[in-house]
Design an enzyme around this catalytic site. Structure first.
Site, PDB file in Angstrom:
ATOM      1  N   ASP A 152     -60.210 -11.131  27.253  1.00 30.79           N
ATOM      2  CA  ASP A 152     -60.139 -10.468  26.085  1.00 30.79           C
ATOM      3  C   ASP A 152     -61.614 -10.606  25.245  1.00 30.79           C
ATOM      4  O   ASP A 152     -61.766  -9.542  24.651  1.00 30.79           O
ATOM      5  CB  ASP A 152     -58.920 -11.046  24.977  1.00 30.79           C
ATOM      6  CG  ASP A 152     -57.549 -10.959  25.720  1.00 30.79           C
ATOM      7  OD1 ASP A 152     -57.391 -10.361  26.696  1.00 30.79           O
ATOM      8  OD2 ASP A 152     -56.624 -11.783  25.297  1.00 30.79           O
ATOM      9  N   ASP A 168     -57.265 -13.706  35.335  1.00 30.53           N
ATOM     10  CA  ASP A 168     -58.689 -14.272  34.618  1.00 30.53           C
ATOM     11  C   ASP A 168     -58.787 -15.594  34.530  1.00 30.53           C
ATOM     12  O   ASP A 168     -59.860 -16.153  34.611  1.00 30.53           O
ATOM     13  CB  ASP A 168     -58.950 -13.541  33.072  1.00 30.53           C
ATOM     14  CG  ASP A 168     -58.043 -13.892  31.984  1.00 30.53           C
ATOM     15  OD1 ASP A 168     -56.856 -14.155  32.422  1.00 30.53           O
ATOM     16  OD2 ASP A 168     -58.422 -13.864  31.049  1.00 30.53           O
ATOM     17  N   GLU A 206     -53.875  -8.347  35.650  1.00 28.38           N
ATOM     18  CA  GLU A 206     -53.346  -9.067  34.634  1.00 28.38           C
ATOM     19  C   GLU A 206     -52.813 -10.576  35.165  1.00 28.38           C
ATOM     20  O   GLU A 206     -52.470 -10.765  36.197  1.00 28.38           O
ATOM     21  CB  GLU A 206     -51.942  -8.279  34.300  1.00 28.38           C
ATOM     22  CG  GLU A 206     -51.468  -8.764  32.795  1.00 28.38           C
ATOM     23  CD  GLU A 206     -52.609  -7.721  31.700  1.00 28.38           C
ATOM     24  OE1 GLU A 206     -53.469  -8.411  31.203  1.00 28.38           O
ATOM     25  OE2 GLU A 206     -52.208  -6.760  31.576  1.00 28.38           O
ATOM     26  N   GLY A 252     -50.664  -9.230  16.647  1.00 31.03           N
ATOM     27  CA  GLY A 252     -49.741  -9.764  17.544  1.00 31.03           C
ATOM     28  C   GLY A 252     -49.112  -8.742  18.535  1.00 31.03           C
ATOM     29  O   GLY A 252     -47.949  -8.845  18.712  1.00 31.03           O
ATOM     30  N   TYR A 308     -47.227 -18.581  28.514  1.00 31.09           N
ATOM     31  CA  TYR A 308     -48.567 -18.636  29.124  1.00 31.09           C
ATOM     32  C   TYR A 308     -49.131 -19.925  29.664  1.00 31.09           C
ATOM     33  O   TYR A 308     -49.683 -20.055  30.859  1.00 31.09           O
ATOM     34  CB  TYR A 308     -49.573 -18.252  27.981  1.00 31.09           C
ATOM     35  CG  TYR A 308     -50.935 -17.597  28.453  1.00 31.09           C
ATOM     36  CD1 TYR A 308     -51.149 -16.412  28.846  1.00 31.09           C
ATOM     37  CD2 TYR A 308     -51.863 -18.507  28.289  1.00 31.09           C
ATOM     38  CE1 TYR A 308     -52.272 -15.829  29.109  1.00 31.09           C
ATOM     39  CE2 TYR A 308     -53.072 -18.192  28.867  1.00 31.09           C
ATOM     40  CZ  TYR A 308     -53.551 -16.825  29.383  1.00 31.09           C
ATOM     41  OH  TYR A 308     -54.594 -16.383  29.649  1.00 31.09           O
ATOM     42  N   LEU A 340     -52.860  -6.536  21.728  1.00 27.41           N
ATOM     43  CA  LEU A 340     -54.213  -5.783  21.774  1.00 27.41           C
ATOM     44  C   LEU A 340     -55.409  -6.635  21.404  1.00 27.41           C
ATOM     45  O   LEU A 340     -56.302  -6.110  21.200  1.00 27.41           O
ATOM     46  CB  LEU A 340     -54.116  -4.409  21.118  1.00 27.41           C
ATOM     47  CG  LEU A 340     -53.077  -3.529  21.530  1.00 27.41           C
ATOM     48  CD1 LEU A 340     -52.788  -2.297  20.330  1.00 27.41           C
ATOM     49  CD2 LEU A 340     -53.127  -3.094  22.995  1.00 27.41           C
TER      50      LEU A 340
HETATM   51  C1  GLA Z   1     -53.909 -12.998  27.451  1.00 27.11           C
HETATM   52  C2  GLA Z   1     -55.049 -13.731  27.519  1.00 27.11           C
HETATM   53  C3  GLA Z   1     -56.008 -13.264  28.664  1.00 27.11           C
HETATM   54  C4  GLA Z   1     -55.347 -12.841  29.937  1.00 27.11           C
HETATM   55  C5  GLA Z   1     -54.138 -11.935  29.638  1.00 27.11           C
HETATM   56  C6  GLA Z   1     -53.138 -11.720  30.888  1.00 27.11           C
HETATM   57  O1  GLA Z   1     -54.195 -11.493  26.900  1.00 27.11           O
HETATM   58  O2  GLA Z   1     -55.763 -14.093  26.428  1.00 27.11           O
HETATM   59  O3  GLA Z   1     -57.062 -14.331  28.894  1.00 27.11           O
HETATM   60  O4  GLA Z   1     -54.859 -13.809  30.663  1.00 27.11           O
HETATM   61  O5  GLA Z   1     -53.253 -12.580  28.610  1.00 27.11           O
HETATM   62  O6  GLA Z   1     -53.899 -10.966  31.901  1.00 27.11           O
END
Ligand code: GLA
Length: 402
Positions: A189, A36, A33, A139, A239, A142
């Site tokens: 994702d 990426d 997590e 939201g 983020y 997922l």
């Molecule tokens: C979100 C982002 C992904 C990844 C996750 C954390 O889902 O869209 O690209 O960075 O957070 O792992």
């Protein structure tokens, strides 16, 4: 579902055309997590829950979109010329919301994907009519936005005869999220939604985009997702902040160490380099990114060898690191993960996705499933006075035509 989609299509746009139907799944990440965008590894699988559409091409340049999730908003219309003029997230938001203040702006995702397809050098030959429906909660961490982006590309490319390979589709969808939704996400994702395979998880090296489909043979266990029902409004700004902090840590390290990304470091080389990172907060963020990447690599190896217990232990360690070093958990996710970790028959539990709300992912023995549901539900209500939702996940195929 196909019948329902076609019915919705003819109710919204009238009969006369026989639309084609498409699906793109949501995803759950098992481990890896916030790695990426740090050149590390991720290990997600596509879900059987996702977003569906029925769509048909138009000769003119009109794009008409309708969603069963926002029926009050009616049909959103946009002309191809207007779309092609969008320069970024502000323009796209203006196009999606227009002057009607009550719109949610959901069309940013399909429109962003179509614009991103044009940015990638493909010519868009005309318009489209599309209706959407979903069985994936939005939201909730997922990846409903990635599913929407990948779905729009899957449908548009099929209808327009554009050949798009899965990884390229994922990259175009990611660019849509980055440029037109304004979220600086990594590739996980969109990649999972485009490239998933039934009963497999995707072990992806985000530095090279090399990937391996690992059979998800969990013996007598199941993947269980618990939705905290918390939607954190700070999620996207936090983020971006985490991304900046990781980039700053890497820059400090690169003054003396030759490393392309945090994902290029193993534990020992990180510990040797850690004192080069000036800001203690950035140091913690980098420590998470490095150790989490190593956990993802080890977890994939354990799964290949059928060691699900070892896999679960790494999931638990991942949660602690996301909570303490990366600080993207929240009290609700902590309670869900930590409670699960104490229950018999639970091999591992952690928050999944970006954080600040959303879901936990758990590996639970089949014989313990009922007790798990009961214990988690009652603890959650007791602590927060609200219900969580519990789903068992079936790793599924990526996006395609129905
Ligand atoms: C979100 C982002 C992904 C990844 C996750 C954390 O889902 O869209 O690209 O960075 O957070 O792992």
């Amino acid at each position: 579902m196909k019948e329902r989609l076609k019915k919705l299509y003819s109710e919204v746009f009238g009969g006369g055309k026989d639309p084609r139907c498409f699906f793109a799944p949501g995803r759950v990440n098992l481990i890896g997590e916030h790695t990426d965008y740090n050149g590390g590894h991720v290990f997600p699988c596509a879900l059987s829950m996702g977003i569906y559409c029925a769509a048909a091409p138009r000769e003119d340049g009109l794009i008409r979109l309708w969603s069963a999730a926002f029926p009050d908003e009616g049909v959103s219309e946009c002309r191809l010329e207007e779309l092609l003029c969008c320069k970024g997230a502000e323009d796209m938001k203006a196009l999606a919301i227009g002057s009607r203040a009550k719109r949610s702006g959901w069309t940013v995702y399909p429109l962003g994907s179509l614009k991103s397809l044009a940015d990638a050098g493909y010519s868009l030959p005309g318009g489209l009519d599309m209706v959407f429906d979903a069985d994936l909660p939005t939201g909730s961490g997922l990846s409903s936005s990635a599913a929407m982006e990948v779905l729009a590309l899957t449908a548009a490319s099929a209808l327009w005869g554009i050949e798009l390979e899965g990884p390229e589709k994922a990259l175009i969808a990611q660019a849509a999220e980055n440029r037109y939704a304004g979220v600086p996400c990594g590739i996980m994702d969109q990649f999972a939604s485009a490239m998933g395979k039934k009963d497999h998880a995707i072990f992806l090296d985000t530095q090279t985009l090399e990937y391996e489909l690992v059979p998800l043979d969990l013996a007598n266990s199941k993947i269980v997702i618990v939705n905290s029902m918390v939607k954190h409004s700070l999620a996207s700004s936090a983020y971006a902040e985490r991304r900046r902090e990781c980039a700053e840590a890497l820059e400090d390290i690169q003054k003396e160490v030759n490393a392309a990304s945090l994902g290029a470091l193993d534990e020992e080389s990180f510990e040797r380099a850690a004192q080069l990172i000036n800001d203690p907060v950035c140091r913690k963020r980098a420590r998470h990114a490095v150790y989490e990447n190593r956990r993802a690599v080890k977890a994939a190896e354990l799964l290949r060898n059928g060691n699900i217990k070892g896999f679960g232990a790494l999931m638990n360690a991942s949660h602690a690191s996301l909570r303490d070093d990366f600080e993207v958990s929240c009290p609700e996710l902590d309670l869900l993960a930590e409670t699960a970790q104490t229950l018999p028959g639970v091999l591992g539990a952690r928050m999944t996705g970006g954080g600040f709300g959303g879901c936990t992912v758990n590996i639970v023995e089949l014989s313990a499933l009922d007790a798990f549901r009961e214990a988690i539900s009652s603890k959650y209500i007791e602590a927060f006075g609200k219900e969580c939702l519990i789903y068992t996940a079936d790793p599924s195929d990526g996006a395609g035509e129905l």
